[in-house]
Design an enzyme around this catalytic site. Structure first.
Site, PDB file in Angstrom:
ATOM      1  N   GLY A  99      -6.994  -6.330   1.537  1.00 31.14           N
ATOM      2  CA  GLY A  99      -7.303  -4.977   1.065  1.00 31.14           C
ATOM      3  C   GLY A  99      -7.895  -4.105   2.156  1.00 31.14           C
ATOM      4  O   GLY A  99      -8.301  -2.962   1.899  1.00 31.14           O
TER       5      GLY A  99
ATOM      6  N   GLU B 100     -16.864  -6.672   4.817  1.00 33.25           N
ATOM      7  CA  GLU B 100     -17.025  -7.925   4.062  1.00 33.25           C
ATOM      8  C   GLU B 100     -17.681  -8.998   4.918  1.00 33.25           C
ATOM      9  O   GLU B 100     -18.545  -9.739   4.457  1.00 33.25           O
ATOM     10  CB  GLU B 100     -15.667  -8.425   3.565  1.00 33.25           C
ATOM     11  CG  GLU B 100     -15.092  -7.576   2.442  1.00 33.25           C
ATOM     12  CD  GLU B 100     -13.702  -8.018   2.009  1.00 33.25           C
ATOM     13  OE1 GLU B 100     -13.357  -7.772   0.845  1.00 33.25           O
ATOM     14  OE2 GLU B 100     -12.962  -8.593   2.825  1.00 33.25           O
TER      15      GLU B 100
HETATM   16  O1  R5P Z   1      -9.901  -6.690   2.112  1.00 31.74           O
HETATM   17  C1  R5P Z   1      -9.861  -7.224   1.013  1.00 31.74           C
HETATM   18  C2  R5P Z   1     -10.509  -8.464   0.671  1.00 31.74           C
HETATM   19  O2  R5P Z   1     -10.653  -9.365   1.716  1.00 31.74           O
HETATM   20  C3  R5P Z   1     -10.119  -9.135  -0.629  1.00 31.74           C
HETATM   21  O3  R5P Z   1     -11.209  -9.904  -1.015  1.00 31.74           O
HETATM   22  C4  R5P Z   1      -8.918 -10.008  -0.550  1.00 31.74           C
HETATM   23  O4  R5P Z   1      -7.838  -9.274  -0.025  1.00 31.74           O
HETATM   24  C5  R5P Z   1      -8.558 -10.592  -1.926  1.00 31.74           C
HETATM   25  O5  R5P Z   1      -8.182  -9.578  -2.779  1.00 31.74           O
HETATM   26  P1  R5P Z   1      -7.644  -9.846  -4.242  1.00 31.74           P
HETATM   27  O6  R5P Z   1      -8.792 -10.343  -5.041  1.00 31.74           O
HETATM   28  O7  R5P Z   1      -7.152  -8.501  -4.715  1.00 31.74           O
HETATM   29  O8  R5P Z   1      -6.528 -10.830  -4.125  1.00 31.74           O
END
Ligand code: R5P
Length: 232
Positions: free
Chosen positions: A99, A105
């Site tokens: 994302g 993060e």
């Molecule tokens: O940059 C986004 C994050 O690292 C998210 O935690 C990761 O992409 C997981 O996202 P999702 O829960 O939508 O699969």
């Protein structure tokens, strides 16, 4: 049970790690959003927490749902971060950044005493690398940085397409004003070596390998929710 329902189950189980009075890092992505929705219900019922969001997107949802927020400058030490992941291996090494929020993060997770990862079972892998590795780069010298990434990867026996992330035809820009290169290296046998090699490239701001940060993973599958601890 569909994917959304599994994400909700993982998020619900992770609430069990949250205690009133905690300073919480709050992740980004569809799974983390389910956590925010459930946390908001607890807050409305009287739970006292203060959250540090890992993206503008998460901050906006928290404000909408009246989850109290702080910044990492005001609250630089956190009790717990709850966040999703794109891939999780048995050592609880992660790929994150699908994302685009990987930099904040990682800063937030590193400032937390514990990190609980929440995901549905599709995120579990034997080895990281099926999901393209997001690499956050400074826009200055983009091509030179891309070449340096390819050379560093080749020294480790890794190769594959390096794709500048786009959204709606435009280059994706992170909350920090950087670009993302998605690197399809395939299976990454030595994640620490790749992490170190990427960190040595000046144009690389950060990458999506989260090594040694997650303390526990809460994984929802069709047969229920399980808690996974790192095998080291
Ligand atoms: O940059 C986004 C994050 O690292 C998210 O935690 C990761 O992409 C997981 O996202 P999702 O829960 O939508 O699969």
């Amino acid at each position: 049970m569909d994917a959304k329902a599994l994400k909700i189950e993982a998020a619900r189980a992770a609430l069990g790690y949250v205690e009133s009075g905690m300073r919480l890092g709050i992740g980004t992505g569809s799974t983390a959003e389910e956590f925010v929705r459930l946390l908001a219900e607890k807050v409305a019922a009287g739970m006292k927490v203060i959250g540090v969001p890992t993206s503008e997107r998460t901050a906006a949802l928290c404000r909408e749902l009246s989850v109290p927020l702080s910044t990492l400058d005001e609250t630089p030490e956190l009790d717990l971060t709850i966040d999703g992941a794109d891939e999780i291996d048995p050592a609880l090494s992660l790929v994150k950044g699908g994302g685009g929020a990987l930099l904040r993060e990682k800063i937030v997770a590193a400032a937390s005493a514990r990190m609980v990862v929440i995901a549905d079972q599709t995120k579990l892998v034997d080895a990281l690398g099926r999901f393209p590795l997001p690499i956050e780069v400074n826009p200055f010298g983009l091509k030179a940085t891309e070449i340096a990434i390819a050379k560093a990867a080749a020294k480790l026996g890794l190769s594959g397409p390096l794709v500048l992330r786009k959204t709606g035809g435009e280059t994706f820009v992170t909350d920090g004003g950087h670009f993302i290169i998605d690197a399809s290296f395939g299976r990454i046998p030595d994640t620490r070596a790749l992490s170190d090699a990427l960190h040595a490239i000046p144009g690389v701001v950060e990458h999506g390998l989260f090594l040694g940060l997650a303390t526990v993973a809460v994984i929802a599958g069709t047969d229920g929710v399980k808690t996974v601890h790192p095998t080291r």
